[in-house]
Design a protein around this motif. Sequence first.
Motif, mmCIF file in Angstrom:
data_model
loop_
_atom_site.group_PDB
_atom_site.id
_atom_site.type_symbol
_atom_site.label_atom_id
_atom_site.label_comp_id
_atom_site.label_asym_id
_atom_site.label_seq_id
_atom_site.Cartn_x
_atom_site.Cartn_y
_atom_site.Cartn_z
ATOM 1 N N SER A 171 0.871 -1.176 0.000
ATOM 2 C CA SER A 171 0.000 0.000 0.000
ATOM 3 C C SER A 171 0.910 1.228 0.000
ATOM 4 N N GLY A 172 0.354 2.377 -0.288
ATOM 5 C CA GLY A 172 1.147 3.606 -0.281
ATOM 6 C C GLY A 172 2.253 3.570 -1.304
ATOM 7 N N ASP A 173 3.453 3.930 -0.878
ATOM 8 C CA ASP A 173 4.648 3.895 -1.716
ATOM 9 C C ASP A 173 5.516 2.730 -1.243
ATOM 10 N N PRO A 174 6.039 1.916 -2.175
ATOM 11 C CA PRO A 174 6.795 0.740 -1.736
ATOM 12 C C PRO A 174 8.116 1.085 -1.071
ATOM 13 N N GLY A 175 8.603 2.322 -1.268
ATOM 14 C CA GLY A 175 9.883 2.719 -0.701
ATOM 15 C C GLY A 175 9.797 3.320 0.679
ATOM 16 N N VAL A 176 8.588 3.521 1.198
ATOM 17 C CA VAL A 176 8.408 4.131 2.521
ATOM 18 C C VAL A 176 7.809 3.097 3.474
ATOM 19 N N PHE A 177 8.655 2.479 4.293
ATOM 20 C CA PHE A 177 8.221 1.470 5.274
ATOM 21 C C PHE A 177 7.363 0.397 4.601
ATOM 22 N N SER A 186 4.393 20.624 -9.771
ATOM 23 C CA SER A 186 5.034 19.339 -10.067
ATOM 24 C C SER A 186 5.080 18.550 -8.766
ATOM 25 N N GLY A 187 5.360 17.260 -8.865
ATOM 26 C CA GLY A 187 5.465 16.431 -7.666
ATOM 27 C C GLY A 187 4.160 16.378 -6.906
ATOM 28 N N ASP A 188 4.244 16.582 -5.611
ATOM 29 C CA ASP A 188 3.079 16.627 -4.729
ATOM 30 C C ASP A 188 2.855 18.083 -4.316
ATOM 31 N N PRO A 189 1.623 18.581 -4.370
ATOM 32 C CA PRO A 189 1.409 19.999 -4.068
ATOM 33 C C PRO A 189 1.659 20.355 -2.607
ATOM 34 N N LEU A 227 1.299 17.021 -10.329
ATOM 35 C CA LEU A 227 1.487 16.375 -11.636
ATOM 36 C C LEU A 227 2.568 15.304 -11.600
ATOM 37 N N GLY A 228 3.165 15.057 -10.420
ATOM 38 C CA GLY A 228 4.253 14.091 -10.367
ATOM 39 C C GLY A 228 5.525 14.653 -10.979
ATOM 40 N N PRO A 229 6.573 13.819 -11.072
ATOM 41 C CA PRO A 229 7.899 14.324 -11.442
ATOM 42 C C PRO A 229 8.078 14.638 -12.915
ATOM 43 N N ILE A 238 3.031 12.171 -6.950
ATOM 44 C CA ILE A 238 4.321 11.531 -6.638
ATOM 45 C C ILE A 238 5.372 12.625 -6.514
ATOM 46 N N THR A 239 5.795 12.879 -5.291
ATOM 47 C CA THR A 239 6.783 13.931 -5.068
ATOM 48 C C THR A 239 8.179 13.458 -5.502
ATOM 49 N N ALA A 240 9.045 14.434 -5.798
ATOM 50 C CA ALA A 240 10.349 14.114 -6.396
ATOM 51 C C ALA A 240 11.166 13.119 -5.580
ATOM 52 N N MET A 241 11.119 13.214 -4.266
ATOM 53 C CA MET A 241 11.979 12.302 -3.488
ATOM 54 C C MET A 241 11.526 10.854 -3.625
ATOM 55 N N LEU A 242 10.221 10.619 -3.741
ATOM 56 C CA LEU A 242 9.751 9.241 -3.896
ATOM 57 C C LEU A 242 10.117 8.706 -5.277
ATOM 58 N N ALA A 243 10.026 9.564 -6.295
ATOM 59 C CA ALA A 243 10.396 9.133 -7.646
ATOM 60 C C ALA A 243 11.892 8.847 -7.722
ATOM 61 N N ALA A 244 12.694 9.721 -7.130
ATOM 62 C CA ALA A 244 14.149 9.535 -7.161
ATOM 63 C C ALA A 244 14.547 8.289 -6.378
ATOM 64 N N ALA A 245 13.956 8.125 -5.203
ATOM 65 C CA ALA A 245 14.273 6.949 -4.382
ATOM 66 C C ALA A 245 13.923 5.670 -5.134
ATOM 67 N N ALA A 246 12.777 5.656 -5.788
ATOM 68 C CA ALA A 246 12.336 4.459 -6.520
ATOM 69 C C ALA A 246 13.306 4.123 -7.647
ATOM 70 N N ARG A 247 13.802 5.124 -8.340
ATOM 71 C CA ARG A 247 14.725 4.869 -9.447
ATOM 72 C C ARG A 247 16.045 4.293 -8.947
#
Lengths: 255, 255
Positions: free
Chosen positions: A80-86, B80-83, B10-12, B114-123
């Motif tokens: 659920s949520g984001d897979p990278g956060v807990f 962009s990202g999360d407002p 709008l996400g990253p 999807i805020t920039a840190m979550l997109a960057a972390a996922a990549r």
Amino acid sequence: MSGWVKIAGLGPGKEALVTPEVTEALSQATDIVGYIPYVARIAERPGLTLHASDNRVEIDRSQHALQMASEGKRVVVVSSGDPGVFAMASAVFEAVDNGPAEWRELQIDVLPGITAMLAAAARAGAPLGHDFCTINLSDNLKPWEIIEKRLRLAAQADFAMAFYNPRAKSRPGKFERVLEILREECEPERLILFARAVSTDEEALRISPLSEATPEMADMRTMVIVGSSLTRVIERKGDPILYTPRFIAKDQAQE
Amino acid sequence: MSGWVKIAGLGPGKEALVTPEVTEALSQATDIVGYIPYVARIAERPGLTLHASDNRVEIDRSQHALQMASEGKRVVVVSSGDPGVFAMASAVFEAVDNGPAEWRELQIDVLPGITAMLAAAARAGAPLGHDFCTINLSDNLKPWEIIEKRLRLAAQADFAMAFYNPRAKSRPGKFERVLEILREECEPERLILFARAVSTDEEALRISPLSEATPEMADMRTMVIVGSSLTRVIERKGDPILYTPRFIAKDQAQE
């Protein structure tokens, strides 16, 4: 066709918060792996096998996903949520790190999602609109002392704070202790958001000053967001708006 | 028909990371308000007016959006990202807080992204897989001293750290100062991710130990993620994987 693993975030609950990237991955998968309530969100279809497992078996589940991918399956690990956060991304990479060399060469992608704190913040206003920190209050996987240390330092930094997993039956009294520490470090007027089951039918939001906050305001489905010293409420006829201004004046920073 | 404001993320950059909820809001809007490059992402259509404005006019833009909604328009404010993360949501609520009473009764929704840190972390893997903090390194709206204080406390808490707006021409030398502070507080092997323009054609990721990190590794389009002391790299034939394990042992916490 070679296998892959995609570790996908389903967001907080509402289907309109699932990204098209995740929807596409689910449509290509041969196998779905995840915790029972998250796998229950995936529609069955011919050619798709659902593997639902219980909580606290994240490494077994990760190994299962990696093994199936190495056999050519297209596996989506759902969180659920984001897979990278807990959630499942770190567990899968721990399994890769400690697993057979061939797992390192698999195609493994993390597909981000709307994590609970962003969904909760959005429903309440913008309490995370300035610098903040994110802490998992569960001591299943870390010593309790480090949680207390991080709470105090975060309060001294005047971060807003987002708490995941604030309460569980297995650790009675611990969230009460968190509130005690906050009372030692912060002023009584500090605002706290208790956001339960955001974006589901059971959604319930409540804003309380620290002085009136009680442990019962949270359960395992609650996201708790503690404001910074500058977080404010806008009262109105409808639900109040909780937000943290973008601006910090010189004298506010020097306190 | 009564007006509303939806503050949408709008996400990253990649369209597959825009939530269906945001896509739906855009399809219902009469007016789109936002910073020039974000408004440029919105397709023109009959009945839709695009209002693109320059950076640093967030309050003017917010007032414009609220005024149009009070006149019956359906306004989407795009970030962009999360407002809610260093973007337009706090600015709109500041304008509400300081504006005419009627603005408080408008329907205003925040649609997460999807805020920039979550997109960057996922990549990169899962560098934010354990407790972390999120700091805007711009001192446009806050004194520089509070940034330094937060960096030191975050390092002492052993948070992973996500930095927004790491560098700008208007503040030369400041990111070098950030690296200096990190060198005073953290070990030289500490891993840093520099993730530029994630999910766009110009995406470029680089992982460096703190001892070898230089200011030039970041620009305004770079998300910087500093690992915790436990963040690790998995080397392999393809891109390395950066992740933070979920587990902290007793002796690791006591250091």
